[in-house]
Design an enzyme around this catalytic site. Structure first.
Site, PDB file in Angstrom:
ATOM      1  N   HIS A 120       3.091  -7.018   4.478  1.00  0.00           N
ATOM      2  CA  HIS A 120       1.715  -6.630   4.774  1.00  0.00           C
ATOM      3  C   HIS A 120       1.363  -6.948   6.227  1.00  0.00           C
ATOM      4  CE1 HIS A 120       0.095  -5.783   0.670  1.00  0.00           C
ATOM      5  NE2 HIS A 120       1.119  -6.535   0.309  1.00  0.00           N
TER       6      HIS A 120
ATOM      7  N   GLU B  87       2.079 -11.678   5.600  1.00  0.00           N
ATOM      8  CA  GLU B  87       1.103 -11.017   6.466  1.00  0.00           C
ATOM      9  C   GLU B  87       1.602 -11.215   7.892  1.00  0.00           C
ATOM     10  OE1 GLU B  87      -1.436  -9.241   5.654  1.00  0.00           O
ATOM     11  OE2 GLU B  87      -2.072  -9.832   3.641  1.00  0.00           O
TER      12      GLU B  87
ATOM     13  N   GLU C  69      -1.743   0.271   8.122  1.00  0.00           N
ATOM     14  CA  GLU C  69      -0.913  -0.784   7.563  1.00  0.00           C
ATOM     15  C   GLU C  69       0.210  -0.201   6.710  1.00  0.00           C
ATOM     16  OE1 GLU C  69      -1.237  -4.712   4.623  1.00  0.00           O
ATOM     17  OE2 GLU C  69      -2.966  -3.381   4.887  1.00  0.00           O
TER      18      GLU C  69
ATOM     19  N   HIS D 214       0.831  -1.205   0.000  1.00  0.00           N
ATOM     20  CA  HIS D 214       0.000   0.000   0.000  1.00  0.00           C
ATOM     21  C   HIS D 214       0.870   1.262   0.000  1.00  0.00           C
ATOM     22  CE1 HIS D 214      -3.085  -2.984   0.606  1.00  0.00           C
ATOM     23  NE2 HIS D 214      -2.421  -3.410   1.663  1.00  0.00           N
TER      24      HIS D 214
END
Length: 330
Positions: free
Chosen positions: A212, A294, A157, A120
């Site tokens: 992430h 993650e 995040e 992101h």
């Protein structure tokens, strides 16, 4: 991967030395620069919020954005298409261009190229039209990017991924690797998932890791590593990278457990910490070994306490980095 000591110098005054003690004096003098070097590395890696000196569970700074409401939908882990959150994130200042790297030091990874893909972008929330634009990922069309998720207290995040990426870059450069980032908070949004893949491909990277954090339901805990499945459609052909990417993912998962003490996900991967997918553009379009990590679930209070701790983020960076080193050294 070589473990660097971060303990600073702490020497007691030496007693008066007789001439016969001169060899000991020389030995101590030789040790002082090494101890000072350890302190310098500690200061460099510690990060703006205390880095590895912080305590687990220490809250992040007040620069985090406002908290999303409890009624907002949680993220189901669809990394390339996490639902845009209305929670704004503070954009990081421009420091370098995507894909740049400081000169590599000499070390066991000299000559190796590693691309870190911080998931992101802190500015995505200001560019919803651009990040909602569809791009071709081989199997179908998908959003360019999303805002990502955040903790219930508002830690984004995108801020987490940049912090971990910076820590990884420091550790891997110390091993001699050339390290490139797909973005460093230095562009208004993105890059899109297809461009993220192209950056790793163009660098002829020996390994690419996309960092992430998940946004699943409370009670869902732990990390998982996403591996590319076999895809051969349109511009996507992951068949040559499926096997090496699995080896990369397995090495990262094992080292992540060892260094952080975190358990594999209790909701994805059947306790293995590994999940194979064919719907992520960043994996589908890669031509070099690549995985997603993650690191935990931002919407679970126990995982949140870890993800918002500078000390734990340093461990996460070290665990991922040591997995990469293990993969590259065979």
């Amino acid at each position: 991967m070589t473990v660097v000591s971060y303990v600073g110098p702490d020497f007691e005054p030496s007693p008066p030395r007789r001439p016969r003690r001169r060899p000991l004096t020389v030995a101590l003098a030789a040790l002082v620069p090494g101890a000072l070097l350890g302190w310098v590395v500690y200061e460099a890696v510690g990060g703006p919020d205390g880095g590895s000196a912080g305590a687990v569970g220490t809250p992040v700074s007040s620069r985090a954005p406002a908290s999303p409401t409890a009624s907002e939908p949680t993220d189901s882990g669809n990394d390339d298409a996490k639902q845009p959150s209305p929670t704004p994130a503070t954009s990081a200042p421009a420091t370098s261009s995507p894909g740049t790297s400081a000169p590599a030091a000499s070390g066991p990874l000299k000559g190796k190229v590693i691309v870190i893909d911080p998931g992101h972008n802190p500015g995505n929330f200001q560019h919803t039209a651009e990040i909602n634009r569809k791009v071709n990922i081989g199997t179908n069309w998908k959003e360019c990017d999303t805002t990502g998720t955040s903790t219930n207290a508002g830690y984004a995040e995108a801020e987490f991924t940049l912090d971990v990426a910076h820590r990884m870059r420091t550790l891997l450069q110390a091993q001699g690797a050339t390290v490139k980032l797909t973005q460093d908070g230095d562009r208004p949004y993105g890059p899109c998932v297809d461009e993220r893949a192209r950056i790793g491909n163009a660098a002829h990277a020996d390994a690419v890791v996309s960092v992430h954090a998940d946004g699943s339901a409370a009670g869902n805990r732990g990390f998982h590593v996403i591996l590319p499945g076999s895809v051969h459609a349109g511009a996507a052909d992951t068949r040559p990278i499926v096997a090496p990417s699995r080896r990369l993912g397995e090495r990262i998962a094992g080292n992540f457990v060892r260094v952080t003490g975190s358990a594999p996900s209790n909701y994805i991967g059947d306790g293995t910490g590994l999940d194979t997918r064919t719907d992520l553009g960043g994996l589908n379009l890669s031509t070099v070994p690549k995985v997603f990590v993650e690191c935990g679930n931002m919407r679970d209070s126990k995982d949140e306490a870890l993800l918002t701790s500078g000390a734990w983020r340093q461990k996460a960076a070290q665990g991922i980095s040591e997995g990469i080193v293990s993969f590259l050294r065979g």
